[in-house]
Design a protein around this motif. Structure first.
Motif, PDB file in Angstrom:
ATOM      1  N   ILE A 149       0.858  -1.197   0.000  1.00 56.30           N
ATOM      2  CA  ILE A 149       0.000   0.000   0.000  1.00 56.30           C
ATOM      3  C   ILE A 149       0.886   1.235   0.000  1.00 56.30           C
ATOM      4  O   ILE A 149       1.758   1.396   0.863  1.00 56.30           O
ATOM      5  CB  ILE A 149      -0.964  -0.025   1.199  1.00 56.30           C
ATOM      6  CG1 ILE A 149      -1.968  -1.174   0.996  1.00 56.30           C
ATOM      7  CG2 ILE A 149      -1.696   1.312   1.339  1.00 56.30           C
ATOM      8  CD1 ILE A 149      -2.655  -1.640   2.216  1.00 56.30           C
ATOM      9  N   LEU A 150       0.674   2.079  -1.005  1.00 56.08           N
ATOM     10  CA  LEU A 150       1.461   3.308  -1.172  1.00 56.08           C
ATOM     11  C   LEU A 150       0.552   4.505  -0.892  1.00 56.08           C
ATOM     12  O   LEU A 150      -0.475   4.680  -1.549  1.00 56.08           O
ATOM     13  CB  LEU A 150       1.997   3.359  -2.613  1.00 56.08           C
ATOM     14  CG  LEU A 150       2.483   4.693  -3.173  1.00 56.08           C
ATOM     15  CD1 LEU A 150       3.696   5.211  -2.416  1.00 56.08           C
ATOM     16  CD2 LEU A 150       2.824   4.577  -4.653  1.00 56.08           C
ATOM     17  N   ALA A 151       0.925   5.305   0.107  1.00 53.02           N
ATOM     18  CA  ALA A 151       0.159   6.523   0.420  1.00 53.02           C
ATOM     19  C   ALA A 151       0.823   7.682  -0.312  1.00 53.02           C
ATOM     20  O   ALA A 151       1.999   7.957  -0.104  1.00 53.02           O
ATOM     21  CB  ALA A 151       0.180   6.769   1.921  1.00 53.02           C
ATOM     22  N   ASP A 152       0.078   8.336  -1.194  1.00 52.13           N
ATOM     23  CA  ASP A 152       0.642   9.405  -2.018  1.00 52.13           C
ATOM     24  C   ASP A 152       0.119  10.758  -1.527  1.00 52.13           C
ATOM     25  O   ASP A 152      -1.054  11.075  -1.672  1.00 52.13           O
ATOM     26  CB  ASP A 152       0.222   9.151  -3.482  1.00 52.13           C
ATOM     27  CG  ASP A 152       0.995  10.015  -4.461  1.00 52.13           C
ATOM     28  OD1 ASP A 152       1.513  11.065  -4.046  1.00 52.13           O
ATOM     29  OD2 ASP A 152       1.071   9.646  -5.651  1.00 52.13           O
ATOM     30  N   LEU A 153       1.013  11.540  -0.913  1.00 50.24           N
ATOM     31  CA  LEU A 153       0.614  12.835  -0.348  1.00 50.24           C
ATOM     32  C   LEU A 153       0.540  13.887  -1.454  1.00 50.24           C
ATOM     33  O   LEU A 153       1.362  13.905  -2.364  1.00 50.24           O
ATOM     34  CB  LEU A 153       1.625  13.283   0.715  1.00 50.24           C
ATOM     35  CG  LEU A 153       1.844  12.298   1.871  1.00 50.24           C
ATOM     36  CD1 LEU A 153       2.955  12.793   2.786  1.00 50.24           C
ATOM     37  CD2 LEU A 153       0.567  12.084   2.670  1.00 50.24           C
TER      38      LEU A 153
END
Length: 480
Positions: free
Chosen positions: A66-70
């Motif tokens: 899971i990649l959280a992209d700000l």
């Protein structure tokens, strides 16, 4: 049979991917990483989606990351009053402060310091460069007067790019800090920061992560500003991965320069042995069509041949009509090109003698040796995942099987080219461990009788130290 492709697919979550059934089909077709775009994220929906992905990982043996992209300091105009069209030569005022509905004469801008930072002659690009303005003057307080160079419809909430302006806004906005703290609470595998300009931007995020998490969450720097390309050496020293975000990059620098910058960034990431993701408009027409254009097929293929670790889908899977089919198409393109002899990986051994020089050297020689003796698998036992990053960057023809007792890195490593991770928590004698690992490689159909496996380990194995041993085994029996 093991998953054939080695290049990974990052799929963005959205309304189109809200059911567990769809997510499962995407994983079956080859999705490896799910991206949460915090520009459009509702926390409850994100929690729900993460829960589904983790359940699917547990139920079916996937390791989806899971990649959280700000969002970063994305600048936008405000809401417009009705239909507004601006024409070449018109003058318009960009105003900050109190929000208001925009007109042909005056439009709200979300970036408070704009009047202080703007200088006459600088360009303002709107809506991915479809509209172009030039700064005429600024009152240094709340208003910037600009002239229209290229006109068209001026729509609500469209993104603004300022390619020549030295922006004083921090890379981590208040929204980003809030989103990052939420993402940390959800134990995400990777975090990406948009509009990185300097290494300091990454240090700020790193400090925030260590303040709120006991684990390290690796950071991906999204390269979409000319300053980032100029400062790439310093940025690479402070991040764990790069993303070539071609949408904003192609607005901030002339679009025709993007292909070479893409190649330059992929090479830079390889040299630093960190993963690199190519993003934006890869299969754009598949948002509403079942068939990609020939140019899109070429684009995905070329990104793979450049040596990207992963290719990314945005609107295609978040709001598109065919999220499963687009992953299938992308997987097929990847499989058909990634084993080509036309792909050249720069092969120069590590020469800077850091404290990890031995490990780096062993990984480099393992990758070379695997190609030389046609080994089908390179296996490594790791606690930190470091050896996986090193081997993956050399792009060996062999599959890279990583065995670890650290559950956190099982999913994290799923972004890396060619890497497949397995949970393994028995640390007995080296002989037994290597035998165990070879059995698993057999059972998972990565090898058969007569194949060679290269095994890397840290001796003595119980100490979980740095890799210092390379061993070659020929598989004599696959019946365990």
């Amino acid at each position: 049979m093991p998953e054939q492709k080695k290049t990974k697919i990052v799929a963005t979550l959205g309304p189109a991917t809200s059911s567990k059934e769809t997510l499962k089909q995407m994983l079956d077709e080859g999705a490896n990483v799910f991206r949460i775009n915090f520009s459009h994220a509702d926390y409850d929906a994100v929690k729900e989606r993460i829960k589904m992905i983790r359940e699917l990982n547990d139920e079916y043996g996937y390791n989806a990351a899971i990649l959280a992209d700000l969002q970063g300091p994305k600048l936008r105009v405000g809401i417009m009053k009705g239909e507004v069209i601006v024409n070449e030569g018109d003058e318009i005022i960009f105003a900050t402060g109190k929000r208001f509905e925009g007109t042909k004469e005056r439009v709200y801008m979300t970036y408070d310091n704009f009047p202080q930072d703007a200088k006459p002659g600088e360009k303002i690009l709107l809506d991915d460069g479809k509209l172009i303005f030039e700064v005429v003057s600024t009152d240094k307080k709340s208003e910037v007067k600009a002239r229209v160079i290229q006109g068209g419809p001026l729509r609500s909430k469209k993104g603004v790019n300022l390619p020549n302006t030295n922006i004083s806004q921090p890379a981590l906005t208040e929204k980003d800090i809030e989103d990052a703290i939420f993402a940390i609470s959800q134990d995400v595998d990777w975090m990406a920061l948009s509009f990185v300009r300097h290494a300091e931007d990454l240090m700020e995020l790193e400090a925030l992560i260590s303040e709120h998490s006991e684990h390290k969450i690796p950071i991906i720097a999204k390269i979409e500003k000319p300053e980032a390309v100029e400062n790439i050496d310093k940025i690479v020293a402070y991040c764990d991965g790069l993303m070539v975000a071609r949408g904003d990059l192609g607005v901030e620098i002339p679009a025709q320069e993007v292909p070479l910058v893409q190649k330059q960034l992929v090479l830079r990431a390889k040299k630093a042995r960190i993963p690199v993701i190519i993003a934006t408009q890869m299969m754009e027409t598949m948002i509403s069509s079942l068939t990609p254009t020939r140019a899109e097929v070429n684009d995905v293929a070329n990104s793979v041949m450049d040596g990207a670790d992963a290719v990314m889908l945005s609107g295609e899977t978040s709001v598109g009509q065919f999220p499963v089919q687009v992953i299938r198409q992308m997987s097929n393109i990847i499989k058909s090109v990634e084993d080509s002899h036309l792909i050249q990986v720069p092969q120069s051994p590590p020469h800077i003698r850091t404290k990890r020089y031995i490990t780096k050297s062993v990984c480099y020689h393992a990758a070379n040796m695997a190609n030389e003796i046609d080994a089908k698998v390179i296996s490594t036992l790791t606690n930190s995942g470091y050896t996986a990053f090193q081997i993956s960057a050399w792009r060996p023809k062999a599959h890279i099987l990583v065995f670890t007792s650290n559950k956190r890195i099982l999913t994290q490593l799923n972004l890396l080219w060619g890497v497949r991770a397995f949970y393994y928590d028995k640390y007995v004698s080296t002989d037994e461990t290597i035998e165990d690992v070879n059995k698993i490689a057999c059972k998972e159909s990565f090898v058969e009788v007569g194949d060679m496996i290269i095994s890397l380990a840290a001796m003595p194995i119980q100490e979980k130290g740095m890799v210092n041993t390379l061993r070659v085994t020929e598989i004599t029996s696959c019946s365990f």
